[in-house]
Design a protein around this motif. Structure first.
Motif, short mmCIF file in Angstrom:
data_model
loop_
_atom_site.label_atom_id
_atom_site.label_comp_id
_atom_site.label_asym_id
_atom_site.label_seq_id
_atom_site.Cartn_x
_atom_site.Cartn_y
_atom_site.Cartn_z
N TYR A 1 41.38 -36.17 -26.71
CA TYR A 1 42.38 -35.10 -26.84
C TYR A 1 41.75 -33.81 -27.39
O TYR A 1 42.44 -32.81 -27.55
CB TYR A 1 43.51 -35.54 -27.78
N GLN A 2 40.45 -33.86 -27.71
CA GLN A 2 39.82 -32.67 -28.32
C GLN A 2 39.17 -31.78 -27.24
O GLN A 2 39.11 -32.14 -26.07
CB GLN A 2 38.83 -33.09 -29.39
N TYR A 3 38.69 -30.62 -27.70
CA TYR A 3 38.09 -29.60 -26.82
C TYR A 3 37.30 -30.18 -25.66
O TYR A 3 36.33 -30.92 -25.86
CB TYR A 3 37.09 -28.75 -27.61
N PRO A 4 37.62 -29.80 -24.43
CA PRO A 4 36.70 -30.08 -23.33
C PRO A 4 35.58 -29.03 -23.39
O PRO A 4 35.71 -28.04 -24.12
CB PRO A 4 37.56 -29.87 -22.09
N GLY B 1 51.99 -25.04 -12.28
CA GLY B 1 52.19 -25.01 -13.73
C GLY B 1 51.08 -25.65 -14.53
O GLY B 1 51.09 -25.60 -15.76
N PHE B 2 50.11 -26.29 -13.85
CA PHE B 2 49.04 -26.97 -14.60
C PHE B 2 47.95 -26.00 -15.03
O PHE B 2 47.28 -26.23 -16.01
CB PHE B 2 48.43 -28.10 -13.75
N ARG B 3 47.76 -24.95 -14.27
CA ARG B 3 46.75 -23.92 -14.56
C ARG B 3 45.34 -24.48 -14.55
O ARG B 3 44.63 -24.47 -15.56
CB ARG B 3 47.04 -23.21 -15.92
N ILE C 1 53.10 -37.01 -28.68
CA ILE C 1 52.27 -36.25 -27.73
C ILE C 1 52.03 -37.09 -26.47
O ILE C 1 52.30 -36.65 -25.35
CB ILE C 1 50.93 -35.83 -28.37
N LEU D 1 53.56 -36.63 -22.64
CA LEU D 1 52.75 -36.56 -21.41
C LEU D 1 53.22 -37.60 -20.39
O LEU D 1 53.29 -37.32 -19.20
CB LEU D 1 51.27 -36.79 -21.72
N PHE E 1 56.37 -36.30 -18.87
CA PHE E 1 56.09 -35.19 -17.96
C PHE E 1 55.48 -35.70 -16.65
O PHE E 1 55.82 -35.21 -15.57
CB PHE E 1 55.15 -34.17 -18.61
N ILE F 1 45.06 -31.96 -31.33
CA ILE F 1 45.00 -31.81 -29.87
C ILE F 1 44.28 -30.52 -29.51
O ILE F 1 44.80 -29.68 -28.76
CB ILE F 1 46.41 -31.83 -29.23
N GLY G 1 42.06 -30.02 -27.47
CA GLY G 1 41.81 -29.91 -26.04
C GLY G 1 43.03 -29.55 -25.21
O GLY G 1 42.92 -29.32 -24.01
N PHE G 2 44.22 -29.50 -25.83
CA PHE G 2 45.43 -29.22 -25.05
C PHE G 2 45.63 -27.72 -24.83
O PHE G 2 46.24 -27.31 -23.88
CB PHE G 2 46.67 -29.80 -25.74
N ARG G 3 45.15 -26.94 -25.76
CA ARG G 3 45.23 -25.48 -25.69
C ARG G 3 46.69 -24.98 -25.71
O ARG G 3 47.15 -24.33 -24.76
CB ARG G 3 44.49 -24.89 -24.47
N GLY H 1 50.43 -20.48 -19.71
CA GLY H 1 49.68 -21.62 -20.24
C GLY H 1 50.00 -22.87 -19.43
O GLY H 1 50.83 -22.86 -18.52
N SER H 2 49.34 -23.97 -19.79
CA SER H 2 49.45 -25.21 -19.02
C SER H 2 50.71 -25.97 -19.43
O SER H 2 50.94 -26.28 -20.60
CB SER H 2 48.21 -26.06 -19.27
N ARG H 3 51.51 -26.28 -18.42
CA ARG H 3 52.84 -26.84 -18.69
C ARG H 3 52.84 -28.28 -19.23
O ARG H 3 53.63 -28.57 -20.14
CB ARG H 3 53.66 -26.75 -17.40
N PRO H 4 52.01 -29.20 -18.71
CA PRO H 4 52.02 -30.55 -19.31
C PRO H 4 51.76 -30.49 -20.81
O PRO H 4 52.43 -31.20 -21.58
CB PRO H 4 50.88 -31.28 -18.57
N ALA H 5 50.82 -29.67 -21.23
CA ALA H 5 50.47 -29.57 -22.65
C ALA H 5 51.63 -28.97 -23.44
O ALA H 5 51.97 -29.44 -24.53
CB ALA H 5 49.21 -28.72 -22.81
#
Lengths: 366, 366
Positions: free
Chosen positions: A53-56, A225-227, B38, B42, B45, B223, B225-227, B252-256
């Motif tokens: 779940y952390q930074y890609p 919407g996923f971007r 979280i 997901l 979603f 999270i 990595g979710f941004r 921004g990204s909708r799932p997140a």
């Protein structure tokens, strides 16, 4: 910079507030489902937690970049995964303008309205090249306007809003014009999976430090919407692009990147074929209806959109509102896309109610 | 702009390539799990598809903005959901610098390295205010350096890297200094859930057109990595901010965003309390070990980080590499954060192996 409520948003609000039933052909979000592997990928990712779940990596998940690089036949180092094609186009324009090689950006008229906005945001000056009557872009018209003041030439193929698809010769000539003036051709190919002619040619076919290709999975996988998008940047520009991407966004959203990677690996050609076939049927039905309205139009070679001009009914916002109220159809006024198509309307064929819209237009204009 | 491999990335690569086992205390991604809501969000979603997979509103899902606005006691119109705090800080600095009210940006020394990078990206000039020996920021030192050339003052509370938490009086005075020079106080409060003193005060406590507050769910919900982050912008700036956000990222990204909304609604205070308690235990254990190394340090009032200075072992990259090779601990060299703490190291206490790291440091320095 002033924030202006975008015209499409104003019109969608107007349509939603209308008392009658309205077929909304304004926004460009697909109305069909994503490939099943997208949802499966999200389910998988949801169960990971912890480190996953952390930074890609800032430039995108390594496996996703690799998958993109392999499919596009480019080196992984040149691929940057972005927050949709929107960010990819921004990075491309900023990179082209940061080179101190001119401030002018050549755009087509009609134009996708985000391009002039981005150009100005990064300190550039838009200059327009009108397209031909059928929507095609004559490279000679671009050559005529290009100069050493040109920093970038931005094209979109298949085209929003005209539906034109530029062939290999055109793309090669556009790259050559950019190179001759030390400019960058930015080719936004986000509709590449919606080519109905077989003529589509990516700018990647020409290897040059003077071209950037941008793309996204937003339209091809029905996940606007996923971007998740990407750019392919030449060696000379990619480091600066990565730096800006990191400073502005740090990285893109990992659940979305994970799902896209899963869908790239788990989606066969029949998914894309089915969506193309659906759109071809819609285009056929809708243009048949347009014939009955007396409209002038060009059947699109690619993408989602049909532009049409009705007798004595120019594409103003006022007339778009009349179409909502009196015909029950919401379409973008052509004036939004520049001067060349100010008399036209753009219909986005991403609604299950295309047939209803066609009948209503026939009733209204017929 | 030149792309430089960030120092933290270089060091993590060095640590990963080491032949011995290394405890990595470099990166700031939590090592504990996200709230269960979280993953549940997901999963929910993932099953939606269709329209729900398409563009969210550019400023963020309406319910998410509303939830944030209600919790922070601000109007929904002033909230923009961003691609993490990274984008929120970029939008804040761009907005402050776009006002043509000076080009100077006051930063603290030591500084979170992204701030000077962002400042320069948007045409500003960083100027540094050294913090006190214990990491606290004396508003008088800021006042002394502020002038009508000051466009923004950027602070981070709880602070990365010093661990300082600024109290209400300090925040009020910082806003007042910004207002006196027609500048903007940008308060990055991404560690607000990790205050161990009860003294933390958000800049939102002061109502002023001269302050922007940025935040994210990256650290508080583990999270990164979710941004998903946000900014609270004054009326005078929010339209320009929305415009830039839309032009650069579209949305921004909708799932997140969906998962964060679900987690905001479904996560009780005990989740945050547990993470604070874990960190307090780690800080206690780690600073006990530091006592045995002869290091100088300040126990942090908030956040994840402990800075320490070892006798005759300044915080250079070379020494950071020695710590990896000879002690088996990877820590950020203080020189990365500016001049004031060039002799120090920063340890990120987001690893389950803090005790091992402490013992290794005692062995190495003791």
């Amino acid at each position: 910079m002033e924030y202006q409520t975008p015209q499409f948003f104003r019109l969608m609000q107007y349509a939603a507030a209308a008392e009658r039933d309205v077929v909304e052909l304004v926004s460009g979000g697909p109305d069909w489902n994503a490939p099943p592997a997208i949802g499966e990928g999200l389910h998988e990712f949801a169960d990971l937690d912890g480190n996953d779940y952390q930074y890609p990596p800032s430039a995108g998940l390594a496996d996703l970049r690799e998958e993109i690089a392999a499919r596009r036949g480019v080196a992984i180092e040149n691929v940057v995964v972005t927050n949709g094609a929107g960010e990819a186009n921004s990075l491309a324009l900023a990179a082209a303008l940061d080179r101190d090689a001119g401030t002018e950006v050549l755009l087509t008229d009609p134009v996708y309205p985000y391009y002039p906005g981005k150009t100005q945001l990064f300190g550039g000056v838009p200059r327009y090249v009108p397209v031909d009557a059928d929507g095609s872009l004559d490279p000679a018209a671009v050559r005529e306007r290009a100069s050493d003041e040109t920093a970038a030439i931005v094209v979109n193929t298949p085209n929003n809003p005209t539906g034109a698809v530029y062939d290999e010769e055109t793309m090669a000539e556009l790259v050559e014009i950019a190179a001759a003036h030390d400019a960058i051709l930015v080719s936004d190919e986000v509709y590449d999976h919606f080519d109905y002619t077989g003529e589509f040619a990516s700018a990647l076919a020409v290897d040059s430090p003077h071209r950037i290709v941008t793309n996204a999975f937003s339209k091809s996988m029905a996940i606007t919407g996923f971007r998740v998008g990407y750019g392919v940047f030449p060696d000379e520009l990619v480091d600066g692009v990565r730096s800006r991407h990191m400073l502005v966004n740090v990285a893109g959203s990992r659940p979305a990147q994970y799902a896209v990677l899963r869908a790239l690996r788990g989606t066969g050609p029949e998914y894309y074929e089915r969506n193309r076939e659906r759109l071809v049927r819609r285009i056929d039905g809708f243009t048949d209806a347009l014939d009955d309205t007396g409209a002038e139009y060009t059947a699109p070679d690619g993408g989602f959109y049909v532009m049409a001009r009705f007798p004595e009914f120019p594409g103003t916002m006022k007339n778009a509102e009349r179409l909502v109220d009196e015909a029950g159809v919401a379409a973008m006024p052509g004036e939004t896309f520049g001067e060349a198509r100010a008399d036209w309307f753009r219909f986005a064929l991403v609604s299950p109610e295309i047939e209803t819209a066609g009948r209503r237009l026939v009733d209204f204009f017929g």
